[in-house]
Design an enzyme around this catalytic site. Structure first.
Site, PDB file in Angstrom:
ATOM      1  N   SER A 289     -58.223  58.763   3.002  1.00  0.00           N
ATOM      2  CA  SER A 289     -58.361  60.207   2.857  1.00  0.00           C
ATOM      3  C   SER A 289     -56.999  60.831   2.620  1.00  0.00           C
ATOM      4  O   SER A 289     -55.951  60.205   2.847  1.00  0.00           O
ATOM      5  CB  SER A 289     -58.986  60.820   4.117  1.00  0.00           C
ATOM      6  OG  SER A 289     -58.017  60.954   5.146  1.00  0.00           O
ATOM      7  N   ASP A 290     -56.969  62.068   2.174  1.00  0.00           N
ATOM      8  CA  ASP A 290     -55.717  62.800   2.075  1.00  0.00           C
ATOM      9  C   ASP A 290     -55.422  63.439   3.438  1.00  0.00           C
ATOM     10  O   ASP A 290     -56.245  63.424   4.352  1.00  0.00           O
ATOM     11  CB  ASP A 290     -55.808  63.856   0.963  1.00  0.00           C
ATOM     12  CG  ASP A 290     -54.456  64.163   0.345  1.00  0.00           C
ATOM     13  OD1 ASP A 290     -53.426  63.955   1.027  1.00  0.00           O
ATOM     14  OD2 ASP A 290     -54.424  64.614  -0.819  1.00  0.00           O
ATOM     15  N   TRP A 291     -54.248  64.025   3.549  1.00  0.00           N
ATOM     16  CA  TRP A 291     -53.733  64.610   4.789  1.00  0.00           C
ATOM     17  C   TRP A 291     -54.698  65.678   5.335  1.00  0.00           C
ATOM     18  O   TRP A 291     -54.985  66.667   4.669  1.00  0.00           O
ATOM     19  CB  TRP A 291     -52.373  65.211   4.487  1.00  0.00           C
ATOM     20  CG  TRP A 291     -51.663  65.915   5.595  1.00  0.00           C
ATOM     21  CD1 TRP A 291     -51.858  67.201   5.993  1.00  0.00           C
ATOM     22  CD2 TRP A 291     -50.617  65.389   6.409  1.00  0.00           C
ATOM     23  NE1 TRP A 291     -51.003  67.514   7.016  1.00  0.00           N
ATOM     24  CE2 TRP A 291     -50.225  66.427   7.289  1.00  0.00           C
ATOM     25  CE3 TRP A 291     -49.976  64.155   6.480  1.00  0.00           C
ATOM     26  CZ2 TRP A 291     -49.199  66.255   8.224  1.00  0.00           C
ATOM     27  CZ3 TRP A 291     -48.958  63.985   7.416  1.00  0.00           C
ATOM     28  CH2 TRP A 291     -48.584  65.023   8.264  1.00  0.00           C
TER      29      TRP A 291
END
Length: 449
Positions: A289-291
């Site tokens: 996932s992204d941040w």
């Protein structure tokens, strides 16, 4: 640590990768599996946090350092400390440390800084980009990290997008060609792919990450984290095409995008993450996932974080970049598995993928920093490669008209040239974003001229 090399297939470096994955997975408890799916930020990381929670990955965000102007050896000391904590856990599964090395190992003071993708795209030189990747890999490994969150293979369709500089081009054919950064970072894939998995890392290589899947450069009006409104055919032709080249080079990880496709958030899109990427395209690595991306799901799916975890993991996200609220994530995912809302088969699939990447990246055999690489950071050879990249990336937009005197070549009699503006003599501004901090900084933020 459990067992010996003789009794544990997963500890046998000569055993097939898939046999090692299967053996290790069979020994893992649910907490150990969920720990592997958890990536946390270094500021909340301590050895007990890693050991007690079986954490699978640590990262540092842009602007997160051991301390101001920390040397490469300081980074290596920090990361090796985390790694030793992971190795002290029951099964001794190493962490994989990720860093946003998107134009060189740009978070680390003194590392070689290369032009951003928008500049490298102007070179049209795939071999140059491959060499940039190889140099970056050395400098990343020198600081103890194993994973670069690069390349960004977004197809820029609207220059109003604030992250335009992270795209090689608006033309997917050019992006496909310049995805050679993957082979530079990971090394050239072997002609024979054991177990169908093409990436076999050396100690001078790092795990690459194709991002942000998919369509992040095509959002309506160029809005960051916005909505890409296109047909599937257009998505495939323009935005998906570069990922095929990355997959052909054996890219080990793919990062999901904050953005949406026709209103569907990518972090919740089962069709794109699982049916397309994993099943149809045969991707054997893992999706990260992204941040804090799960928090971004709260608007369409309600403010219930537990529900966001459920939707994202079920859609096909394998490792979650938490990065701070790891205790809540672990608690919620554990509860979701125990209630049957996330199946054990989905957990096992995610963990298999994470372990597979760790095995083929050589982390079980070489978990700690090779200190002989320290001399590669900012070395003369890499600086010259950066200068070559700058020379080839320069673009002259206009050189006068038929009725005007051309600007170039410069008159040899010219004694002085005025260079003016806020960026004229500011190293930080010239390096741009993703240099020591996400948005970049002004001043002499690193070594260079």
């Amino acid at each position: 640590m459990e067992g010996s090399n003789e009794t544990c297939v997963y500890k046998n470096k000569d055993a097939p990768v898939e046999a090692r994955v299967k053996d290790l997975l069979s020994r893992m408890t649910l907490p150990e599996k969920i720990g592997q799916m958890t990536q946390i930020e270094r500021v909340v990381t301590t050895p007990p946090v890693i050991t007690d929670n079986f954490i699978g990955s640590v990262l540092n965000g842009g602007g997160s350092w051991p301390f101001e102007d920390a040397k490469t050896s300081d980074w290596a000391d920090m990361i090796d400390g985390y790694q030793n904590a992971a190795l002290a856990s029951r099964l001794g599964i190493p962490i994989i440390y990720g860093i946003d090395a998107v134009h060189g190992n740009n978070n680390v003071y003194g590392a070689t800084i290369f032009p951003h993708n928008i500049g490298l795209g102007a070179t049209r030189d795939a071999d140059l980009i491959r060499r940039v990747g190889a140099a970056t890999a050395l400098e990343v490994r020198a600081c103890g990290a194993h994973w670069a969150f690069a390349p960004c293979v977004a197809a820029l369709r609207d220059p109003r997008w604030g992250r335009s500089y992270e795209s090689y081009s608006e033309d997917p054919d050019i992006i496909c060609e310049l995805s050679s950064l993957v082979s530079g970072l990971q090394g050239e894939p072997p002609k024979e792919h054991p177990n169908g998995y093409p990436f076999l890392a050396g100690r001078n290589n790092v795990v690459a990450c194709a991002k942000h899947f998919v369509g992040d450069g095509g959002t309506d009006k160029g809005i960051n984290e916005g909505n890409t409104i296109v047909s599937y055919e257009e998505l495939e032709k323009i935005h998906l095409a570069p990922y095929l080249n990355c997959l052909a080079q054996g890219v080990s990880t793919v990062m999901a995008s904050y953005s949406s496709w026709n209103g569907s958030k990518l972090h919740s899109d089962y069709f794109l993450l699982t049916e397309l990427l994993k099943q149809k395209l045969g991707f054997k690595g893992f999706v990260i996932s992204d941040w804090e991306a799960l928090e971004r799901l709260s608007e369409p799916f309600g403010s219930n974080y537990r529900n966001c975890v459920k939707i994202s993991v079920n859609a096909g996200v394998d490792m979650v970049m938490v990065p701070f609220k790891y205790e809540q994530f672990i608690k919620d995912l554990t509860d979701l598995v125990e209630s049957g809302e996330v199946t054990m088969s989905r957990i096992d699939d995610a963990v298999e993928r994470i372990l597979r990447v760790k095995f083929v990246a050589g982390l079980f055999e070489h978990p700690l920093t090779d200190r002989s690489l320290l001399g590669t950071v900012g070395c003369k050879e890499h600086r010259e490669l950066a200068r070559e990249s700058v020379r080839k990336s320069l673009v002259l937009l206009k050189n006068g008209t038929n009725s005007e005197k051309p600007f170039l070549p410069l008159d040899r009699n010219v004694k002085r040239i005025l260079v003016t503006g806020t960026h004229a003599d500011d190293l930080g501004y010239q390096c741009g974003g993703w240099t020591k901090a996400w948005f970049g900084l002004s001043g002499r933020i690193t070594i260079g001229n």
